[in-house]
Design a protein around this motif. Sequence first.
Motif, PDB file in Angstrom:
ATOM      1  N   GLN A 103     -23.316 -13.411  33.640  1.00  0.00           N
ATOM      2  CA  GLN A 103     -23.597 -12.900  34.985  1.00  0.00           C
ATOM      3  C   GLN A 103     -23.062 -11.481  35.104  1.00  0.00           C
ATOM      4  O   GLN A 103     -23.676 -10.636  35.752  1.00  0.00           O
ATOM      5  CB  GLN A 103     -22.939 -13.776  36.054  1.00  0.00           C
ATOM      6  N   ASN A 153     -27.861 -11.627  33.474  1.00  0.00           N
ATOM      7  CA  ASN A 153     -27.894 -10.227  33.913  1.00  0.00           C
ATOM      8  C   ASN A 153     -28.390  -9.323  32.775  1.00  0.00           C
ATOM      9  O   ASN A 153     -27.622  -8.537  32.212  1.00  0.00           O
ATOM     10  CB  ASN A 153     -26.483  -9.818  34.358  1.00  0.00           C
ATOM     11  N   LEU A 176     -23.404 -10.010  40.811  1.00  0.00           N
ATOM     12  CA  LEU A 176     -24.202 -11.224  40.923  1.00  0.00           C
ATOM     13  C   LEU A 176     -23.365 -12.417  41.339  1.00  0.00           C
ATOM     14  O   LEU A 176     -23.847 -13.308  42.062  1.00  0.00           O
ATOM     15  CB  LEU A 176     -24.908 -11.512  39.592  1.00  0.00           C
ATOM     16  N   ASN A 177     -22.112 -12.460  40.922  1.00  0.00           N
ATOM     17  CA  ASN A 177     -21.284 -13.619  41.261  1.00  0.00           C
ATOM     18  C   ASN A 177     -20.587 -13.474  42.609  1.00  0.00           C
ATOM     19  O   ASN A 177     -19.586 -14.137  42.881  1.00  0.00           O
ATOM     20  CB  ASN A 177     -20.256 -13.886  40.162  1.00  0.00           C
ATOM     21  N   ASN A 210     -23.156 -12.864  45.164  1.00  0.00           N
ATOM     22  CA  ASN A 210     -24.432 -12.777  45.867  1.00  0.00           C
ATOM     23  C   ASN A 210     -25.066 -14.131  46.142  1.00  0.00           C
ATOM     24  O   ASN A 210     -26.127 -14.220  46.735  1.00  0.00           O
ATOM     25  CB  ASN A 210     -25.396 -11.892  45.045  1.00  0.00           C
ATOM     26  N   TRP A 211     -24.395 -15.221  45.722  1.00  0.00           N
ATOM     27  CA  TRP A 211     -24.930 -16.564  45.946  1.00  0.00           C
ATOM     28  C   TRP A 211     -24.785 -16.954  47.421  1.00  0.00           C
ATOM     29  O   TRP A 211     -23.944 -16.401  48.137  1.00  0.00           O
ATOM     30  CB  TRP A 211     -24.226 -17.564  45.041  1.00  0.00           C
ATOM     31  N   TRP A 219     -28.609 -13.683  48.151  1.00  0.00           N
ATOM     32  CA  TRP A 219     -29.779 -13.745  47.274  1.00  0.00           C
ATOM     33  C   TRP A 219     -30.558 -12.432  47.214  1.00  0.00           C
ATOM     34  O   TRP A 219     -31.726 -12.420  46.816  1.00  0.00           O
ATOM     35  CB  TRP A 219     -30.731 -14.871  47.682  1.00  0.00           C
ATOM     36  N   THR A 241     -29.893 -13.585  40.915  1.00  0.00           N
ATOM     37  CA  THR A 241     -29.313 -14.773  41.555  1.00  0.00           C
ATOM     38  C   THR A 241     -30.391 -15.598  42.241  1.00  0.00           C
ATOM     39  O   THR A 241     -30.318 -16.830  42.254  1.00  0.00           O
ATOM     40  CB  THR A 241     -28.229 -14.372  42.574  1.00  0.00           C
ATOM     41  N   ARG A 283     -31.057 -19.518  41.703  1.00  0.00           N
ATOM     42  CA  ARG A 283     -31.218 -20.458  42.834  1.00  0.00           C
ATOM     43  C   ARG A 283     -32.512 -21.246  42.705  1.00  0.00           C
ATOM     44  O   ARG A 283     -32.521 -22.481  42.830  1.00  0.00           O
ATOM     45  CB  ARG A 283     -31.216 -19.674  44.141  1.00  0.00           C
ATOM     46  N   ASP A 299     -20.264 -22.111  34.131  1.00  0.00           N
ATOM     47  CA  ASP A 299     -20.618 -20.696  34.212  1.00  0.00           C
ATOM     48  C   ASP A 299     -19.555 -19.947  33.407  1.00  0.00           C
ATOM     49  O   ASP A 299     -18.395 -19.878  33.816  1.00  0.00           O
ATOM     50  CB  ASP A 299     -20.622 -20.269  35.683  1.00  0.00           C
ATOM     51  N   ASP A 348     -19.988 -16.965  45.318  1.00  0.00           N
ATOM     52  CA  ASP A 348     -20.015 -17.158  43.870  1.00  0.00           C
ATOM     53  C   ASP A 348     -20.794 -18.416  43.504  1.00  0.00           C
ATOM     54  O   ASP A 348     -21.025 -19.296  44.333  1.00  0.00           O
ATOM     55  CB  ASP A 348     -18.594 -17.213  43.292  1.00  0.00           C
ATOM     56  N   SER A 349     -21.185 -18.507  42.242  1.00  0.00           N
ATOM     57  CA  SER A 349     -22.018 -19.615  41.786  1.00  0.00           C
ATOM     58  C   SER A 349     -21.292 -20.944  41.849  1.00  0.00           C
ATOM     59  O   SER A 349     -21.901 -21.984  42.149  1.00  0.00           O
ATOM     60  CB  SER A 349     -22.502 -19.354  40.356  1.00  0.00           C
TER      61      SER A 349
END
Length: 419
Positions: A178, A221, A248-249, A251-252, A277, A282, A286, A305, A363-364
């Motif tokens: 990520q 990524n 990205l981690n 943006n969840w 998102w 991301t 999803r 992850d 985060d994821s």
Amino acid sequence: MFSSRRRAVAVAAAACLVLLAPIQASVSAEPTATAAQDSAIYTVPNTDSQTRTEINRTGAQVLSVSAGVATVEATAAQAEQLRAAGFALREETKVAEALQQLSGTERVPGDFPPDDQGFHNYDEMVAELDATVSEHPDIAAKSSIGTSFEGRDIPVLKISDNVAQDEDEPEVLFNCNQHAREHLTTEMCLHIAQRFTDNYTDPAIKDVVDNREIWVIPVVNPDGSIYDVESGQYQGWRKNRQDTGTDLNRNWGYLWGCCGGSSDNPDAETYRGTAEWSAPETAAMRDFIDSRVVGGTQQIKAAIDFHTYSELVLWPFGHTFDDVTDGMTQEEYDRFARIGGEMAGSNGYTPQQSSDLYITDGDSLDWMWGQHRILAFTFEMYPAEGGGIDGFYPPDEVIQQETARNDGAVDILLREAGA
């Protein structure tokens, strides 16, 4: 790993990928490598999870912790802000100087520095997945979860005994990279792919493959990962390549931006994006995970992850210091702690709730559990600590040891997915 076929298939894969990657960067501002231009590495003594959260809220980033001493990446302005808030910072090195030293003097445009050629770049990663499918067509299939901001494919490998069928078996997801500069994680996912295909004649491996559906995403990524090495010198790049870059981690969509665990500053390393998102990478993750809801039931039962570095096994939640809270009962927390502790016992990592490091949001880990009740863990891989930016760029000589180091933990999670 895969060394015997790595370079042989890379050239053909690169030629094919030109057709798969229509570049969209022209529609947005070109991101800059702020870390390499302006940042330095500092140590900060006597920290705990709350003070480390305060450090991150300035836009600086805690990279690792040892005996309460935090290693922090910060711009000059962020360092000044931290000192004004009473933190005692000791500068260790300039990030740009460290990156130059790590990269060496020779340059291989589009690839890792000569001393680190054991790492797979994006084209080589895709080629390895294609080779795996070619060699094991009955148990391995490659598809895509979507495309990156710059239009690159985000491939996923499925491993199962009846790989063309959607069987009623517990599914387990392993995703990597990520964060762009965390290249060792891509090697981790490729190692998992190799282990459960090349060793299918092993009765223990066969039992897992026959009774699980395994999903492996080596590079979430791709744009950032490519950018980090394309000049032939490491850039220290973390985010994607959308505008100034989105972490990205962060943006969840689960409690996105809720709790001071991400930044609204586009230049910050933990910038959460314009909305949940908002990063296509991301959103693709999803959509893929949502697609595994079949008949109202999420088929993915467990996930890891992979990140670097610090040698940690982390479990939800990241957005709160509370163990038991909305979305997490004591029984559920105890199961996370038990499994996390068992996995850490197998690889020598430190097990802890994610927020014990510092607060994160968007985060994821939190989304997988909070939204889908997936038994989700984050692994921070080798090294346990580093001098700062060098922790993200270990020598390629450690790849085999540090990926195989997680075999036992992977097996534990695959077992628990069927519980």
